[in-house]
Design a protein around this motif. Structure first.
Motif, PDB file in Angstrom:
ATOM      1  N   GLN A  36       6.585  11.000  -4.345  1.00 44.77           N
ATOM      2  CA  GLN A  36       6.303   9.906  -5.266  1.00 44.77           C
ATOM      3  C   GLN A  36       4.792   9.672  -5.282  1.00 44.77           C
TER       4      GLN A  36
ATOM      5  N   PHE B  57       4.242  -2.979  -7.731  1.00 47.45           N
ATOM      6  CA  PHE B  57       5.230  -2.163  -7.038  1.00 47.45           C
ATOM      7  C   PHE B  57       5.587  -2.749  -5.675  1.00 47.45           C
TER       8      PHE B  57
ATOM      9  N   ASP C  54       6.678  -2.579  -1.564  1.00 48.24           N
ATOM     10  CA  ASP C  54       6.046  -1.963  -0.403  1.00 48.24           C
ATOM     11  C   ASP C  54       6.649  -0.584  -0.121  1.00 48.24           C
ATOM     12  N   ASP C  55       5.837   0.296   0.455  1.00 47.43           N
ATOM     13  CA  ASP C  55       6.314   1.570   1.012  1.00 47.43           C
ATOM     14  C   ASP C  55       7.080   2.430   0.003  1.00 47.43           C
ATOM     15  N   VAL C  56       6.483   2.621  -1.176  1.00 50.83           N
ATOM     16  CA  VAL C  56       7.152   3.382  -2.241  1.00 50.83           C
ATOM     17  C   VAL C  56       6.590   4.791  -2.371  1.00 50.83           C
ATOM     18  N   TYR C  57       5.274   4.949  -2.241  1.00 59.67           N
ATOM     19  CA  TYR C  57       4.617   6.193  -2.646  1.00 59.67           C
ATOM     20  C   TYR C  57       4.173   7.047  -1.457  1.00 59.67           C
TER      21      TYR C  57
ATOM     22  N   VAL D 219       1.633  -0.266  -0.860  1.00 61.59           N
ATOM     23  CA  VAL D 219       2.662   0.438  -1.634  1.00 61.59           C
ATOM     24  C   VAL D 219       2.852   1.885  -1.153  1.00 61.59           C
TER      25      VAL D 219
ATOM     26  N   LYS E 289       3.895   4.746   1.643  1.00 65.71           N
ATOM     27  CA  LYS E 289       4.811   4.921   2.774  1.00 65.71           C
ATOM     28  C   LYS E 289       4.036   5.203   4.060  1.00 65.71           C
TER      29      LYS E 289
END
Length: 212
Positions: A45, A111, A113-116, A141, A143
């Motif tokens: 991501q 966005f 937290d901890d998405v990309y 945002v 990981k």
């Protein structure tokens, strides 16, 4: 209505001029630094912040594997229109999970937290109201184990260009723009400042300086 159309056409023209005249000589060198050694993990991501007219968006697409997704955001819809056309010109490659959103990174990314896995920002930090706060939000945002990559000019650099710019403004009686130019140059941080921002954001900092 006619005023809105005139403004829209002007913004679109400026986006095309930026892409044709400014991006190749300003952003492209920084883009090469940004992407050096960058690998996108499988089903990765990716978030491209302040993507402008699509650089480095198109190059990131070339490096993505199947199942990966790229979100590219910019505050200017006119810039994004140019980026969309570039991606469309890539043919089948441009159909790989890329999504454009008209959105500013300030004051906060929308966005969770901890998405990309990877967050990139080419020359966008100097445009943020508070670069240190913005960098913390980029880290938010991302990981654990992910990467945040940003490029920006350093304090004390591009002095020749800035001096010439001031001369041009003075010769054209644009003294009103001098303060804005000086304010922009004042946003250029030192290496020590960048390292401090990174530590505050909870990042392991590696500053790569290149002179050109």
């Amino acid at each position: 209505m006619s005023v809105q159309k005139e403004r829209s056409h002007k913004v679109e023209k400026l986006a095309r001029i930026y892409d044709a005249e400014i991006a190749p000589v300003w952003g492209r060198r920084f883009e090469r630094m940004l992407l050096r050694g960058l690998e996108i993990p499988e089903r990765g991501q990716v978030l491209d912040i302040a993507c402008g007219t699509g650089n480095p968006t198109t190059e990131i697409l070339r490096r993505m594997r199947d199942g990966s997704r790229l979100i590219a955001i910019d505050a200017s819809s006119a810039m994004l229109d140019v980026a969309r056309r570039k991606v469309a010109d890539l043919g089948p490659l441009g159909k790989r999970g890329v999504f454009f959103r008209t959105e500013s990174a300030a004051p906060k990314l929308s966005f969770a937290d901890d998405v990309y896995d990877v967050v990139v920002c080419n020359l966008g930090l100097p445009e943020m109201p508070d670069a240190a706060t913005a960098l913390r939000d980029f880290a938010r945002v991302t990981k654990m184990g992910g990467h945040v990559r940003c490029t920006l000019p350093l304090a004390g650099t591009f002095t020749e260009f800035l001096d010439i710019f001031r001369e041009v403004l003075l010769k054209n009686d644009r003294t009103d723009a001098l303060d804005r130019l000086d304010a922009y140059a004042a946003t250029f941080p030192s290496v020590e400042q960048i390292e401090a921002w990174g530590r505050q954001a909870g990042l392991e900092v590696d500053v790569d300086v290149e002179t050109f």
